[in-house]
Write a protein that holds these residues in place. Structure first.
Motif, short mmCIF file in Angstrom:
data_model
loop_
_atom_site.label_atom_id
_atom_site.label_comp_id
_atom_site.label_asym_id
_atom_site.label_seq_id
_atom_site.Cartn_x
_atom_site.Cartn_y
_atom_site.Cartn_z
N GLY A 1 0.91 -1.34 -0.08
CA GLY A 1 0.18 0.53 -0.37
C GLY A 1 0.75 0.67 0.28
N ALA A 2 0.33 2.39 -0.81
CA ALA A 2 0.98 3.83 -1.11
C ALA A 2 1.02 3.99 0.64
N SER A 3 0.25 4.24 1.26
CA SER A 3 0.36 4.81 2.81
C SER A 3 1.34 3.93 3.44
N LEU A 4 1.33 2.49 2.98
CA LEU A 4 2.65 2.10 3.65
C LEU A 4 4.16 1.86 3.87
N LEU A 5 4.44 2.50 2.64
CA LEU A 5 5.58 2.82 1.65
C LEU A 5 5.57 4.26 2.36
N ARG A 6 4.96 5.14 2.50
CA ARG A 6 5.26 6.64 2.51
C ARG A 6 5.41 6.53 4.70
N ALA A 7 4.75 5.96 5.05
CA ALA A 7 5.16 5.61 6.40
C ALA A 7 6.57 4.94 6.26
N THR A 8 6.65 4.04 6.04
CA THR A 8 8.00 3.40 6.09
C THR A 8 9.29 4.43 5.47
N LEU A 9 8.96 5.40 4.28
CA LEU A 9 10.11 6.37 4.10
C LEU A 9 10.35 7.52 4.65
N ASP A 10 9.10 7.68 5.54
CA ASP A 10 9.24 8.39 6.67
C ASP A 10 10.57 8.09 7.80
N GLU A 11 9.79 6.73 8.11
CA GLU A 11 11.03 6.13 9.21
C GLU A 11 12.35 6.15 8.69
N LEU A 12 12.25 5.66 7.49
CA LEU A 12 14.09 5.80 6.85
C LEU A 12 14.61 6.87 6.79
N VAL A 13 13.76 8.22 6.44
CA VAL A 13 14.79 9.06 7.11
C VAL A 13 15.21 9.55 7.95
N GLY A 14 13.94 9.23 8.83
CA GLY A 14 14.50 9.86 10.15
C GLY A 14 15.71 9.61 10.90
N GLU A 15 15.66 7.91 10.55
CA GLU A 15 16.97 6.81 10.28
C GLU A 15 18.19 7.91 9.61
N VAL A 16 18.11 7.85 9.29
CA VAL A 16 19.38 8.33 8.11
C VAL A 16 19.40 9.94 9.03
N LEU A 17 19.12 10.26 8.87
CA LEU A 17 19.01 11.70 9.62
C LEU A 17 20.14 11.99 10.85
N ILE A 18 19.67 11.15 11.87
CA ILE A 18 20.50 10.88 12.43
C ILE A 18 21.34 10.00 12.20
N ALA A 19 22.12 9.19 11.45
CA ALA A 19 23.10 8.56 11.87
C ALA A 19 24.04 9.66 11.00
N ARG A 20 23.01 10.51 9.76
CA ARG A 20 24.22 11.32 8.88
C ARG A 20 24.89 12.53 10.38
N GLU A 21 23.91 12.75 11.04
CA GLU A 21 24.06 13.69 12.13
C GLU A 21 25.44 12.55 13.53
N ALA A 22 25.19 11.90 13.98
CA ALA A 22 26.24 10.75 14.23
C ALA A 22 27.48 11.47 14.00
N LEU A 23 27.61 11.29 12.01
CA LEU A 23 28.81 10.40 11.86
C LEU A 23 28.68 12.36 11.71
N ARG A 24 29.02 13.19 11.52
CA ARG A 24 28.83 15.23 12.06
C ARG A 24 29.77 14.94 12.97
#
Length: 263
Positions: free
Chosen positions: A88-111
């Motif tokens: 479902g598109a709603s599940l894909l959007r929710a999962t992408l939002d989750e992954l975006v949050g993970e990526v943002l925090i992981a990038r900040e951890a590296l920074r």
């Protein structure tokens, strides 16, 4: 190809943070059933690049990465046949939002050069992914059915481990609840323990309050990081991911989307 990676008591903030991190990393995207959308592989989002021309500077989240995470969660929430059909598109959007949050925090951890996760940290996150999928048998069967490479799973576990290390280092101060705070919150009636005596649910109430405080702190972190970064949602079904935060959606990605279930 996978994107580049990376009951507690208040007296034990590290344990309390661990509880919240586990909650956040396993429960932030909900399986939403409804109209399905068939999509192909490609780029779901770019995190950190100012434009498509600056793609080399960005973290790439592929549609297949989003679909894999969504299917792992669905495998753990269902029984019987593996979730290999359209998502479902709603599940894909929710999962992408989750992954975006993970990526943002992981990038900040590296920074800010937070300590890198240890091999044991990565192994623990891999075990949590196995649990997310409903156990080793379903996890292995799903990966084989999708043709997912071990490197994809390792990259996912490494990033989640980096996120966990970052959150434990930065949110420990939020994991303390005084007796006065606990009693006042219980007296307010704004909790799930109505009709019970405080002494019977004191520790459960403490965990509930810690989780709420950590969840608010985590959301603040992600909002701040979103404000510092550019997130371009490129998949056709990703319209609305981060839209309230002023992030971008690029319909050009739709031109390259081929019909077929995502891996």
């Amino acid at each position: 190809m996978a994107p580049r990676r990376r009951p507690p008591r208040a007296e034990h903030p590290g344990l309390a943070v661990g509880v919240l991190v586990a909650f956040v990393l396993t429960a932030s995207a909900r399986a939403q059933r409804g109209p399905t959308e068939v999509v192909g592989d490609g780029v779901a989002a770019l995190v950190g690049g100012a434009s498509l021309a600056a793609e080399a500077e960005a973290e790439v989240i592929l549609i297949s990465d989003v679909a894999l995470r969504a299917r792992l969660r669905l495998a753990g929430q269902t029984r019987g046949a593996l979730p290999l059909g359209p998502l479902g598109a709603s599940l894909l959007r929710a999962t992408l939002d989750e992954l975006v949050g993970e990526v943002l925090i992981a990038r900040e951890a590296l920074r800010i050069q937070v300590a890198a996760p240890s091999p044991a940290d990565v192994a623990r996150e891999r075990r949590r992914l196995v649990e997310l999928a409903g156990g080793a048998a379903r996890f292995t069967a799903l990966l084989e059915a999708l043709g997912a490479a071990p490197a994809e799973v390792r990259a996912m576990a490494e990033r989640r481990a980096r996120v966990r290390v970052f959150l434990q280092a930065n949110l420990a101060g939020e994991a303390r609840v005084s007796e006065r705070q606990l009693e006042d919150a219980f007296a307010s009636g704004e909790h799930p323990f109505l009709g019970q005596e405080l002494d019977d649910v004191r520790e459960a109430m403490r965990v509930y309050l810690v989780r709420q405080a950590l969840d608010r702190a985590l959301r603040r972190w992600i909002e701040v990081l979103r404000g510092r970064s550019t997130v371009r949602a490129l998949a056709p079904w990703a319209l609305g991911v981060g839209a309230a935060r002023g992030e971008e959606h690029d319909d050009l990605a739709a031109r390259g989307a081929k019909k077929g279930a995502p891996r």
